[in-house]
Design a protein around this motif. Structure first.
Motif, PDB file in Angstrom:
ATOM      1  N   GLY A 244      15.286  62.630  54.340  1.00  0.00           N
ATOM      2  CA  GLY A 244      14.673  61.341  54.635  1.00  0.00           C
ATOM      3  C   GLY A 244      15.694  60.255  54.880  1.00  0.00           C
ATOM      4  N   ASP A 245      15.177  59.075  55.257  1.00  0.00           N
ATOM      5  CA  ASP A 245      16.023  57.976  55.679  1.00  0.00           C
ATOM      6  C   ASP A 245      16.482  57.120  54.497  1.00  0.00           C
ATOM      7  OD1 ASP A 245      13.741  56.595  54.949  1.00  0.00           O
ATOM      8  OD2 ASP A 245      13.171  56.067  57.006  1.00  0.00           O
ATOM      9  N   VAL A 246      16.995  55.944  54.830  1.00  0.00           N
ATOM     10  CA  VAL A 246      17.522  55.045  53.800  1.00  0.00           C
ATOM     11  C   VAL A 246      16.435  54.647  52.806  1.00  0.00           C
ATOM     12  CG1 VAL A 246      18.538  52.763  53.413  1.00  0.00           C
ATOM     13  CG2 VAL A 246      19.360  54.186  55.291  1.00  0.00           C
ATOM     14  N   GLY A 247      15.199  54.454  53.291  1.00  0.00           N
ATOM     15  CA  GLY A 247      14.106  54.100  52.385  1.00  0.00           C
ATOM     16  C   GLY A 247      13.857  55.171  51.346  1.00  0.00           C
ATOM     17  N   VAL A 248      13.940  56.437  51.750  1.00  0.00           N
ATOM     18  CA  VAL A 248      13.783  57.541  50.799  1.00  0.00           C
ATOM     19  C   VAL A 248      14.938  57.531  49.792  1.00  0.00           C
ATOM     20  CG1 VAL A 248      13.695  60.057  50.559  1.00  0.00           C
ATOM     21  CG2 VAL A 248      12.502  58.942  52.452  1.00  0.00           C
ATOM     22  N   ALA A 249      16.152  57.276  50.282  1.00  0.00           N
ATOM     23  CA  ALA A 249      17.309  57.215  49.385  1.00  0.00           C
ATOM     24  C   ALA A 249      17.150  56.105  48.348  1.00  0.00           C
ATOM     25  CB  ALA A 249      18.585  57.006  50.193  1.00  0.00           C
ATOM     26  N   GLN A 250      16.626  54.966  48.762  1.00  0.00           N
ATOM     27  CA  GLN A 250      16.412  53.862  47.824  1.00  0.00           C
ATOM     28  C   GLN A 250      15.369  54.226  46.779  1.00  0.00           C
ATOM     29  OE1 GLN A 250      15.450  50.831  50.701  1.00  0.00           O
ATOM     30  NE2 GLN A 250      17.583  50.160  50.917  1.00  0.00           N
ATOM     31  N   GLU A 251      14.294  54.873  47.212  1.00  0.00           N
ATOM     32  CA  GLU A 251      13.277  55.330  46.259  1.00  0.00           C
ATOM     33  C   GLU A 251      13.866  56.370  45.305  1.00  0.00           C
ATOM     34  OE1 GLU A 251       8.913  57.608  46.227  1.00  0.00           O
ATOM     35  OE2 GLU A 251       9.925  57.173  48.132  1.00  0.00           O
ATOM     36  N   PHE A 252      14.676  57.249  45.841  1.00  0.00           N
ATOM     37  CA  PHE A 252      15.325  58.288  45.036  1.00  0.00           C
ATOM     38  C   PHE A 252      16.172  57.663  43.934  1.00  0.00           C
ATOM     39  CE2 PHE A 252      18.567  61.425  44.070  1.00  0.00           C
ATOM     40  CZ  PHE A 252      17.929  62.655  44.210  1.00  0.00           C
ATOM     41  N   ALA A 253      16.974  56.643  44.283  1.00  0.00           N
ATOM     42  CA  ALA A 253      17.879  56.021  43.313  1.00  0.00           C
ATOM     43  C   ALA A 253      17.126  55.296  42.200  1.00  0.00           C
ATOM     44  CB  ALA A 253      18.821  55.056  44.025  1.00  0.00           C
ATOM     45  N   ARG A 254      15.858  54.936  42.449  1.00  0.00           N
ATOM     46  CA  ARG A 254      15.072  54.229  41.427  1.00  0.00           C
ATOM     47  C   ARG A 254      14.374  55.180  40.447  1.00  0.00           C
ATOM     48  NH1 ARG A 254      13.862  50.758  45.936  1.00  0.00           N
ATOM     49  NH2 ARG A 254      11.961  51.951  46.378  1.00  0.00           N
TER      50      ARG A 254
END
Length: 472
Positions: free
Chosen positions: A172-182
């Motif tokens: 996934g994209d940057v949005g998925v990465a941000q959700e992942f980090a949370r």
């Protein structure tokens, strides 16, 4: 194909499985490590080809050498040492608490997250996984959106080789990465740039997720003040250029700039050109030389060069006659001299085949230059005089050092790998990685013969005499 389950559901499944089997035995851990190793070895050609396609062109030989081999080595090292790593470790007990016994037990943290960068997507997934699985954890891995072919293949292979509550891969994209980090992982390991590392740390802070940040920075290569006289100068240049040109400089521990004695700049350029000619003949079509991963990174590197040129820097072709090609994103190596310190190429991690060459008057000046900048992920020093080597080791701070070569400290499985300050936080590899992904549980075993009962209310004359002894 994207995974059908929402990210939060996949994490919950992993977390519940980790809580239900909180301390898997050695046989389970060895099976998982062996499965990861088999996944890589069985699919070596397909993985190397996926990376090649993601880069436009990435040397298959380099993928085998720099990704698949060290991944296999890291897994093998963990398997060989796992019995000893898992064993409780006795600690000393103060005289006043003897004959009690103390020990440290290593237990899995539980469900851990790993965020993988684009530059070495196989190794920088497999090496953290070797540590996490050896420590008994279950893992969720976020692959980079900049290497979609590798991410898709790795996700498919992991789903084939592992149960989805043991190991799962997220695309996934940057949005998925941000959700992942949370997500509230028991530990999160991120490899990438310092600016993104700051964002990951902020995201993880909301759930108090502990993080290991493997970042980057400007890693210096220093040539000692009398190395030219010793006859080892050409060898130093060769090792610097090879370290710089691997993966076209897209390596977090690539030499970012060179410090060398004033007056040796031209000799460095001549030797460097010979190394490039020997290693990458006809570099514009040479299959051993990799391309830049995408157009954004290519444009960034070209902008560094144009800014330096506008600032009257000398731009030296290390492969004379070869030119940058925006269509293929092939960027031949360049040396940059007479640079202003305000230029972006001197302030930002280069992450490409551009090499500033900076003269110094004496070793004191070189050390001051390094120490005046953020602490680097790596430092390289070339010298045959042990006194100078010890000075540099003692008077500079870096995440790791290779003496008389470049890159190779990362390949030593028994050495921790990590940065300092802006170049990283925490470390892994080998036992250091096992510790990173483990709870270090402190255990004290009380003895039946303990005298602790003398230290209880009501406090009287005996207590006073004993405390006077304790406080002497």
């Amino acid at each position: 194909m994207p995974h059908p389950d929402p990210l939060a559901s996949r994490f919950t499944r992993l977390q519940l499985a980790a809580r239900g089997d909180s301390n898997p035995d050695r046989a389970v851990r060895e099976r998982r490590l062996l499965t990861l190793d088999r996944l890589l070895l069985d699919n070596e050609p397909a993985l190397a080809d996926a990376v090649r396609r993601d880069f436009g062109h990435r040397s298959v030989a380099e993928t085998r050498l720099l990704e698949l081999f060290p991944s296999h080595a890291a897994i093998g090292h963990a398997r060989r040492h796992l019995r000893r790593w898992m064993r409780p470790r006795a600690r000393s007990v103060s005289l006043w608490f003897q004959p009690g016994r103390a020990e440290v037990r290593y237990q899995p943290l539980g469900a851990v997250g790993i965020i993988v960068p684009w530059n070495y997507p196989i190794f920088l997934a497999a090496a953290p996984l070797a540590a996490a699985l050896a420590a008994g954890n279950r893992a969720l891995v976020k692959m980079s959106e900049n290497t979609p072919a590798t991410a898709s293949l790795f996700a498919e292979l992991v789903a084939r080789y592992f149960a989805d509550d043991e190991l799962s891969v997220v695309e996934g994209d940057v949005g998925v990465a941000q959700e992942f980090a949370r997500l509230p992982f028991d530990h999160l390991l991120f490899t990438g740039s310092t600016p993104v590392g700051r964002q990951v740390m902020r995201a993880a802070a909301d759930s108090l997720t502990p993080v290991t940040l493997e970042l980057g920075g400007k890693s210096p290569a220093i040539i000692g003040p009398r190395l030219a006289a010793s006859g080892h100068f050409a060898r130093a240049v060769e090792r610097i250029i090879i370290g710089k040109c691997m993966n076209a400089g897209q390596t977090c521990i690539a030499p970012d700039y060179v410090l060398l004695p004033v007056g040796q700049e031209q000799a460095f350029i001549e030797h460097a050109r010979q190394v490039v000619a020997d290693c990458y003949p006809a570099i514009e079509s040479n299959t051993d030389y990799s391309t830049i991963v995408d157009q954004r990174q290519f444009a960034r590197l070209c902008a560094y060069v144009e800014e330096a040129r506008a600032g009257n820097a000398k731009i030296i072709d290390l492969a004379p006659g070869a030119v940058a090609d925006s269509a293929t994103r092939r960027l031949p190596p360049l040396a940059l001299l007479d640079l202003s310190d305000s230029l972006r190429v001197m302030q930002e991690e280069i992450f490409g085949p551009l090499l500033p060459v900076l003269p110094y008057r004496d070793l004191d000046e070189a050390i001051r230059f390094v120490n005046s900048r953020p602490r680097p992920l790596a430092l390289y020093y070339f010298d045959r005089e042990n006194a100078n080597i010890e000075r540099v080791l003692n008077e500079t701070v870096a995440g790791g050092v290779t003496v008389n070569d470049t890159i190779l400290h990362i390949a030593q499985d028994d050495l921790p790998f990590g940065g300092v300050g802006p170049s990283g936080m925490g470390c892994y590899h080998g036992f250091a990685g096992f510790e990173t992904f483990s709870v270090k549980k402190a255990v004290f075993r009380q003895s039946r013969l303990s005298a602790i009962g003398l230290f209880k209310p009501p406090y009287g004359a005996v207590f006073e005499r004993l405390t006077r002894i304790l406080l002497r």
